[in-house]
Design an enzyme around this catalytic site. Structure first.
Site, PDB file in Angstrom:
ATOM      1  N   ARG A   9      -3.459   3.080   8.381  1.00 56.65           N
ATOM      2  CA  ARG A   9      -3.658   1.962   7.388  1.00 56.65           C
ATOM      3  C   ARG A   9      -2.502   0.828   7.372  1.00 56.65           C
ATOM      4  O   ARG A   9      -1.269   1.301   7.391  1.00 56.65           O
ATOM      5  CB  ARG A   9      -4.029   2.206   6.033  1.00 56.65           C
ATOM      6  CG  ARG A   9      -4.833   3.456   5.942  1.00 56.65           C
ATOM      7  CD  ARG A   9      -4.701   4.146   4.445  1.00 56.65           C
ATOM      8  NE  ARG A   9      -5.525   3.164   3.619  1.00 56.65           N
ATOM      9  CZ  ARG A   9      -5.349   3.561   2.413  1.00 56.65           C
ATOM     10  NH1 ARG A   9      -4.896   4.655   1.897  1.00 56.65           N
ATOM     11  NH2 ARG A   9      -5.823   2.877   1.431  1.00 56.65           N
ATOM     12  N   LYS A  57       0.747  -1.203  -0.089  1.00 61.04           N
ATOM     13  CA  LYS A  57       0.025  -0.160   0.109  1.00 61.04           C
ATOM     14  C   LYS A  57       0.777   1.140  -0.040  1.00 61.04           C
ATOM     15  O   LYS A  57       0.546   2.203  -0.718  1.00 61.04           O
ATOM     16  CB  LYS A  57      -1.060  -0.102   1.037  1.00 61.04           C
ATOM     17  CG  LYS A  57      -1.973   0.835   0.939  1.00 61.04           C
ATOM     18  CD  LYS A  57      -2.978   0.620   2.173  1.00 61.04           C
ATOM     19  CE  LYS A  57      -3.952  -0.719   2.299  1.00 61.04           C
ATOM     20  NZ  LYS A  57      -4.758  -1.103   3.495  1.00 61.04           N
ATOM     21  N   HIS A 105     -16.000  -9.132   0.079  1.00 60.68           N
ATOM     22  CA  HIS A 105     -14.694 -10.280   0.542  1.00 60.68           C
ATOM     23  C   HIS A 105     -14.820 -11.448   0.046  1.00 60.68           C
ATOM     24  O   HIS A 105     -13.672 -11.882  -0.685  1.00 60.68           O
ATOM     25  CB  HIS A 105     -14.810 -10.182   2.004  1.00 60.68           C
ATOM     26  CG  HIS A 105     -13.611 -11.140   2.782  1.00 60.68           C
ATOM     27  ND1 HIS A 105     -13.950 -12.430   3.007  1.00 60.68           N
ATOM     28  CD2 HIS A 105     -12.536 -10.741   2.906  1.00 60.68           C
ATOM     29  CE1 HIS A 105     -12.893 -12.971   3.480  1.00 60.68           C
ATOM     30  NE2 HIS A 105     -11.887 -12.023   3.572  1.00 60.68           N
ATOM     31  N   SER A 142      12.993 -42.968 -20.442  1.00 60.36           N
ATOM     32  CA  SER A 142      11.866 -42.292 -19.867  1.00 60.36           C
ATOM     33  C   SER A 142      11.648 -42.486 -18.552  1.00 60.36           C
ATOM     34  O   SER A 142      11.858 -43.744 -18.084  1.00 60.36           O
ATOM     35  CB  SER A 142      10.535 -42.727 -20.591  1.00 60.36           C
ATOM     36  OG  SER A 142       9.396 -42.166 -20.008  1.00 60.36           O
ATOM     37  N   ARG A 156      -3.161  -1.355  -6.733  1.00 58.91           N
ATOM     38  CA  ARG A 156      -2.198  -2.476  -6.616  1.00 58.91           C
ATOM     39  C   ARG A 156      -2.490  -3.353  -7.797  1.00 58.91           C
ATOM     40  O   ARG A 156      -3.584  -3.012  -8.398  1.00 58.91           O
ATOM     41  CB  ARG A 156      -2.780  -3.404  -5.268  1.00 58.91           C
ATOM     42  CG  ARG A 156      -4.046  -3.738  -5.138  1.00 58.91           C
ATOM     43  CD  ARG A 156      -4.258  -4.309  -3.857  1.00 58.91           C
ATOM     44  NE  ARG A 156      -5.744  -4.206  -3.677  1.00 58.91           N
ATOM     45  CZ  ARG A 156      -6.549  -4.559  -2.543  1.00 58.91           C
ATOM     46  NH1 ARG A 156      -5.681  -4.877  -1.409  1.00 58.91           N
ATOM     47  NH2 ARG A 156      -7.692  -4.478  -2.284  1.00 58.91           N
ATOM     48  N   GLY A 206      -6.118 -10.661   6.537  1.00 56.42           N
ATOM     49  CA  GLY A 206      -6.065 -11.247   7.774  1.00 56.42           C
ATOM     50  C   GLY A 206      -5.488 -10.161   8.793  1.00 56.42           C
ATOM     51  O   GLY A 206      -5.797 -10.451   9.990  1.00 56.42           O
ATOM     52  N   TYR A 245      11.748 -33.820 -22.776  1.00 61.15           N
ATOM     53  CA  TYR A 245      10.456 -33.402 -22.894  1.00 61.15           C
ATOM     54  C   TYR A 245       9.646 -34.059 -21.596  1.00 61.15           C
ATOM     55  O   TYR A 245      10.626 -34.703 -20.699  1.00 61.15           O
ATOM     56  CB  TYR A 245       9.855 -34.264 -23.906  1.00 61.15           C
ATOM     57  CG  TYR A 245       9.784 -35.855 -23.886  1.00 61.15           C
ATOM     58  CD1 TYR A 245       8.790 -36.502 -23.087  1.00 61.15           C
ATOM     59  CD2 TYR A 245      11.022 -36.578 -24.449  1.00 61.15           C
ATOM     60  CE1 TYR A 245       8.903 -37.878 -22.933  1.00 61.15           C
ATOM     61  CE2 TYR A 245      10.931 -37.906 -24.471  1.00 61.15           C
ATOM     62  CZ  TYR A 245       9.774 -38.440 -23.609  1.00 61.15           C
ATOM     63  OH  TYR A 245       9.833 -40.100 -23.337  1.00 61.15           O
ATOM     64  N   CYS A 260       7.959 -39.513 -17.641  1.00 58.70           N
ATOM     65  CA  CYS A 260       6.270 -40.266 -18.009  1.00 58.70           C
ATOM     66  C   CYS A 260       5.644 -40.429 -16.841  1.00 58.70           C
ATOM     67  O   CYS A 260       4.679 -40.770 -16.738  1.00 58.70           O
ATOM     68  CB  CYS A 260       6.400 -41.406 -18.932  1.00 58.70           C
ATOM     69  SG  CYS A 260       6.926 -42.683 -18.232  1.00 58.70           S
ATOM     70  N   MET A 297      -5.334  -6.015  11.108  1.00 58.47           N
ATOM     71  CA  MET A 297      -5.948  -4.984  10.989  1.00 58.47           C
ATOM     72  C   MET A 297      -5.935  -4.352   9.785  1.00 58.47           C
ATOM     73  O   MET A 297      -5.044  -3.817   9.142  1.00 58.47           O
ATOM     74  CB  MET A 297      -5.482  -4.194  12.318  1.00 58.47           C
ATOM     75  CG  MET A 297      -5.864  -2.734  12.274  1.00 58.47           C
ATOM     76  SD  MET A 297      -5.157  -1.770  13.228  1.00 58.47           S
ATOM     77  CE  MET A 297      -5.277  -0.255  12.001  1.00 58.47           C
TER      78      MET A 297
HETATM   79  P1  ADP Z   1      -7.884  -2.227   3.215  1.00 61.24           P
HETATM   80  O1  ADP Z   1      -6.612  -2.613   2.935  1.00 61.24           O
HETATM   81  O2  ADP Z   1      -8.813  -3.126   3.817  1.00 61.24           O
HETATM   82  O3  ADP Z   1      -8.497  -1.794   1.694  1.00 61.24           O
HETATM   83  P2  ADP Z   1      -7.446   0.642   3.233  1.00 61.24           P
HETATM   84  O4  ADP Z   1      -6.558   0.910   4.415  1.00 61.24           O
HETATM   85  O5  ADP Z   1      -7.487   0.534   2.075  1.00 61.24           O
HETATM   86  O6  ADP Z   1      -7.856  -0.926   3.983  1.00 61.24           O
HETATM   87  O7  ADP Z   1      -8.812   1.406   3.735  1.00 61.24           O
HETATM   88  C1  ADP Z   1     -10.208   0.960   4.042  1.00 61.24           C
HETATM   89  C2  ADP Z   1     -10.837   2.008   3.217  1.00 61.24           C
HETATM   90  O8  ADP Z   1     -10.795   3.381   3.934  1.00 61.24           O
HETATM   91  C3  ADP Z   1     -10.835   2.157   1.923  1.00 61.24           C
HETATM   92  O9  ADP Z   1     -11.991   2.229   1.297  1.00 61.24           O
HETATM   93  C4  ADP Z   1     -10.122   3.279   1.857  1.00 61.24           C
HETATM   94  O10 ADP Z   1     -10.264   3.938   0.540  1.00 61.24           O
HETATM   95  C5  ADP Z   1     -10.447   4.377   2.668  1.00 61.24           C
HETATM   96  N1  ADP Z   1      -9.547   5.089   3.158  1.00 61.24           N
HETATM   97  C6  ADP Z   1      -8.456   4.977   3.786  1.00 61.24           C
HETATM   98  N2  ADP Z   1      -7.533   5.877   4.103  1.00 61.24           N
HETATM   99  C7  ADP Z   1      -8.554   7.065   3.789  1.00 61.24           C
HETATM  100  C8  ADP Z   1      -8.327   8.532   3.664  1.00 61.24           C
HETATM  101  N3  ADP Z   1      -7.260   8.850   4.132  1.00 61.24           N
HETATM  102  N4  ADP Z   1      -9.373   9.225   3.492  1.00 61.24           N
HETATM  103  C9  ADP Z   1     -10.538   8.687   2.859  1.00 61.24           C
HETATM  104  N5  ADP Z   1     -10.641   7.400   2.793  1.00 61.24           N
HETATM  105  C10 ADP Z   1      -9.746   6.528   3.216  1.00 61.24           C
HETATM  106 MG    MG Z   2      -7.971  -0.699   0.597  1.00 61.08          MG
END
Ligand code: ADP
Ligand code: MG
Ligand code: MG
Length: 883
Positions: free
Chosen positions: A93, A22, A450, A765, A336, A102, A853, A833, A104
């Protein structure tokens, strides 16, 4: 250790290890001039250091965080923990090198408290925005940082909506939201937790929570399933908040730069007006397809399309993005590489190649062999009369049949069986169940939910948002249109059409798409190891040819004797007491064999066909002794004297052929050495069939393979005898017939003495099924049913050696055989084979040790063709990197 914190403009895409996926994406987008809200990334190294040394690392980190906040404050003209003006807010984030659902994920709106919320409300003249943001922060903080779970907050939100008689949370007024926040604080009290009013404390706690989430159980599980190392650590991104919830000129959305399901061109995605963060994927309101944005906010839409194009051309691949529109201004929040279906992967690879964005090697590396395998999986036969009981969104294509299971734990427990995980929706905690299930069905959620995203990533069929099914988790059943489906009932889901069927639906085999055919031709062009097929019948040979096999690496003749009309003649041959009797029986088999070989040669159109002389122990062609005994008793009762005599003869023979260890018994070339007439008949049949083909003006290239050779004298004697037959047939036919004699290498002794054996063999073979059995001393069936699972569980063996070649042991023998064999015979042609010939890992090994092969089952041929090319390319790159 280097820098701990990077502003976005200080990083770039190549820094995934340090900044996480990210963070690297945000940095890259910032640097190519896309509008990313200012922010910074705390490196993965800091996370690892924190794991090692604990809290004091946070203290050490803190001055650097403060320094970077200052820079962001200057850029935005706002202040974090402001006393006046619009307050600066952050999202915190997580973001590891590999995307990891998996962990936070995110806390939004950090920096709001009882005071700043007032400021925010006043300065933005948008109280609803302020209180909506605050209640989100209080909720996310409680759920994610303080581990109170989402449910208590969701319940209060639901109660509030019910009280107001409204359906959507956007309909809540600022006053309602204020009230809701109060109730949220009551929840905190109940949990004996406190919401930190100090923005800096909020930020610090959130950052620490991200670090800790790296070792949360579900994160560990996710890494285990996806083979992600445990020591990578996660980065933390601190990003200036932008607001999709500022009103109807604001929105939040996700998009793919092309269709991730089919690979078609055109931006594909969803957005929600007046919403924030994950609202769009959480199924809170039904999001709108991106195309609607064209009408609602045309200039933003044009800009989005432009940014998507910029990103594709920059990354040279399909991207998955998150964006937010704040009062008509578009911000990019994530980029990504987009997950895609196997079909889309192939199309995208070929399209990007044709568009000149990537080269041929790149195109081949874009598609995993397992994705090609998936494309050869069966689909539901639409011509069948089966009625679907419901329809959802086809989110990940392919068909899956299995028992309905309503929770992830149970699905994981039943991993030996085929199960379909059925949930209202899935969450990251369900990951182990998704991994174990054959497919997933959800009642809620869209194409970016998800369940949909994870299933596509895993290449598993998924039907999502099947809103007509009513799931009752207590009673463990779902109902739909008057039908009830209970737990463990069997259903079939079609992730292509979204249809759901009760019971087992009939499946059909798919055809190769044009794009896949092109990709595979490209593979053939670049691969330096060929692919043949293991095929025993003209039908299999035909399919192999169609799937692109460049020959047959193994045609087993024993199956031909098992057929109903042939078995009696075969048995006659086996019970024969004199050579004359045996020859008479073989006379009957000869024309049948000739016909088989003729059919196979015709289908292979001049490609080499390796035919293995009779291999299995003879008793396999006789009825079981117990059955014979019963039959004899029955015939005696009926007074059928002739039959009694006949069966008794069979029984005597069966008794005589009884072996205590048939795997190492009277089989392979040993048969031909004791009963040479069998091999003679087979060689005659092969060459006569070849002569027929030649006389019809077609090409043919038979290779005659002697099984289970371990000693030079075995192959020498067999071959001398058979060369006489060949000479005879050639002179009878009066034409030249090309052919080769060779042997299987399936005994350790054969591998070790390959130099001697190669004097009498034109080809080798590797029969790696037996070679693995003989090298490990494992009998495969016993190993796989009794102790191999324990071995794998405990890591005594890293992989099942019958699926993936044991490079170190069996592989060493192969290496020796190749080296010694080629030294003694420069012309030696070498292939494999065993079943390993269809396994990409093993194919790479075969390429490394210089085989000509690999041969695998017809349906694996396309997979093997791609794997062969990838092995060639990757080895070349490795070689260049090592230089
Ligand atoms: P995930 O990896 O689970 O997608 P993210 O960190 O990308 O988590 O964020 C979850 C949501 O919050 C996403 O929809 C993202 O676009 C939104 N988001 C994250 N940071 C900001 C921000 N600074 N302003 C507005 N929306 C945000
Ligand atoms: Mg995201
Ligand atoms: Mg998320």
């Amino acid at each position: 250790m280097g820098k701990w914190v990077y502003l976005f403009e200080e990083g770039n895409a190549s820094m995934r290890d340090l900044l996480g996926g990210k963070g690297a994406g945000l940095a890259e987008m910032t640097n190519i001039g896309l509008p990313v809200p200012p922010g910074f990334t705390i490196t993965t190294e800091v996370c690892n250091l924190y794991m090692e040394k604990g809290e004091k690392i946070i203290e050490e980190l803190w001055p650097m965080v403060l320094e970077n906040i200052k820079i962001v404050e200057e850029k935005t003209g706002k202040k974090f923990a402001a006393k006046s003006g619009l307050p600066l807010l952050f999202s915190v984030r997580s973001g590891a090198k590999f995307s990891m659902p998996g962990m936070m994920d995110t806390v939004l709106n950090i920096g709001l408290n009882d005071e700043t919320v007032e400021l925010f409300s006043k300065e933005s003249s948008n109280p609803r925005l302020a209180y909506d943001s605050y209640r989100r922060l209080v909720q996310m903080f409680g759920d994610i940082v303080l581990d109170m779970g989402l449910q208590p907050f969701e319940n209060e939100l639901e109660n509030m909506k019910a009280k107001k008689g409204i359906k959507y949370d956007v309909e809540l007024s600022a006053e309602d939201l204020k009230e809701l926040i109060k109730r949220y604080f009551d929840i905190y009290k109940r949990f004996n937790k406190e919401f930190p009013q100090d923005p800096f404390v909020q930020l610090k706690m959130a950052i620490e929570a991200v670090f800790k989430s790296w070792n949360a159980p579900r994160a560990i599980t996710y890494r285990k399933i996806n083979n992600i190392p445990n020591d990578l650590g996660t980065a933390v991104n601190v990003v200036t908040m932008v607001f999709g919830n500022m009103g109807n000129d604001s929105a939040t959305g996700v998009a793919f730069t092309r269709d991730p399901k089919k690979g078609d061109k055109g931006v594909f995605g969803e957005y929600l007006v007046n919403a924030q963060g994950e609202d769009v994927v959480a199924g809170i309101r039904t999001p709108k397809p991106i195309i609607e944005l064209k009408k609602e906010m045309p200039s933003v839409y044009d800009e989005l399309l432009k940014f998507c194009k910029v990103l594709e051309e920059h990354y040279k691949d399909m991207q998955d993005i998150e964006f937010t529109i704040e009062k008509g201004k578009l911000y990019m929040l994530q980029v990504r590489t987009g997950k895609r279906t196997p079909g889309a992967a192939v199309k995208l690879a070929m399209d990007f190649l044709n568009e000149g964005l990537i080269n041929e090697e790149e195109a081949i590396l874009r598609v995993e062999p397992s994705q090609v395998d998936f494309l050869l999986h069966p689909r539901i036969d639409v011509s069948s009369k089966l009625q679907s009981i419901a329809k959802g969104l086809g989110a990940s294509p392919g068909a899956a049949t299995g028992k309905v299971v309503f929770d992830a734990d149970l699905a994981a427990k039943m991993s030996d069986e085929d199960v379909i995980l059925v949930r209202p929706e899935t969450v990251p905690d369900d990951i182990h169940g998704l991994a174990a299930a054959k497919g997933v069905l959800t009642a809620r959620g869209g194409m970016t939910s998800h369940a949909a995203v994870v299933a596509r990533g895993m290449g598993k069929p998924a039907v999502v948002g099947a809103e007509s099914i009513k799931i009752d988790l207590k009673e463990r059943l779902f109902t739909v249109n008057g039908e009830t489906v209970k737990e463990f009932d069997v259903i079939t889901i079609d992730g292509t059409s979204g249809n759901i069927f009760k019971g087992v639906a009939p499946l059909i085999m798919p055809e190769l798409s044009e794009d896949l055919k092109n990709l595979l031709s490209l593979s053939d062009k670049l691969a330096k190891i060929q692919v043949r097929a293991n095929a025993d019948t003209p039908e299999d040979a035909k399919r192999s040819y169609e799937f692109g096999a460049k020959g047959i690496g193994l045609c087993r003749t024993e199956h031909m004797f098992m057929a109903q009309d042939r078995l009696p003649a075969m048995q006659e041959m086996i019970v024969a007491e004199t050579i004359e009797e045996r020859k008479a029986a073989l006379e009957k088999l000869l024309p049948m064999q000739r016909e088989d070989f003729y059919g196979i040669f015709k289908e292979m159109k001049g490609y080499p066909v390796i035919i293995r002389l009779l291999d299995p122990p003879l008793h396999e062609f006789l009825p079981k002794r117990e059955i014979l005994k019963e039959e004899i008793a029955q015939h005696e009762k009926n007074g059928e004297k002739d039959l009694v005599e006949k069966k008794k003869r069979l029984l005597r023979r069966a008794e005589a052929l009884k072996e205590s260890n048939p795997m190492m018994g009277f089989r392979g070339c040993r048969l031909g050495l004791v009963y040479p007439e069998i091999n003679e008949m087979q060689v005659r049949a092969i060459l006569e069939a070849a002569a027929m083909v030649i006389k019809e003006g077609d090409k043919v290239f038979p290779e005659i393979m002697v099984p289970l050779v371990g000693h030079i004298n075995e192959i020498r004697l067999v071959r001398e005898k058979l060369e006489e037959v060949a000479k005879e047939v050639i002179s009878e036919q009066g034409i030249q017939i090309p052919y080769l004699f060779g042997t299987m290498i399936e005994l350790p002794r054969a591998a070790l003495k390959a130099d001697e054996i190669a004097k009498y063999a034109r080809f080798f073979s590797f029969g790696t099924n037996d070679l693995t059995q003989m090298t490990f001393g494992f009998s495969r069936d016993d190993a796989e049913s009794k102790f191999l699972p324990v071995y794998l569980e405990r890591g005594i063996l890293p992989v099942n050696p019958f699926q993936t070649l044991d490079r170190d042991g069996v592989g060493e023998l192969m290496r020796i055989a190749v080296e010694r064999g080629r030294k003694a015979n420069k012309e030696l042609e070498i292939g494999i084979c065993g079943e390993h010939g269809g396994d990409p890992e093993s194919i790479a090994f075969c390429y490394e040790i210089g085989l000509d092969y690999v041969s695998c089952s017809p349906f694996r041929v396309p997979v093997a063709r791609l794997a062969a090319a990838r092995a060639t390319i990757l080895a070349k790159r490795q070689y260049e990197a090592d230089k």
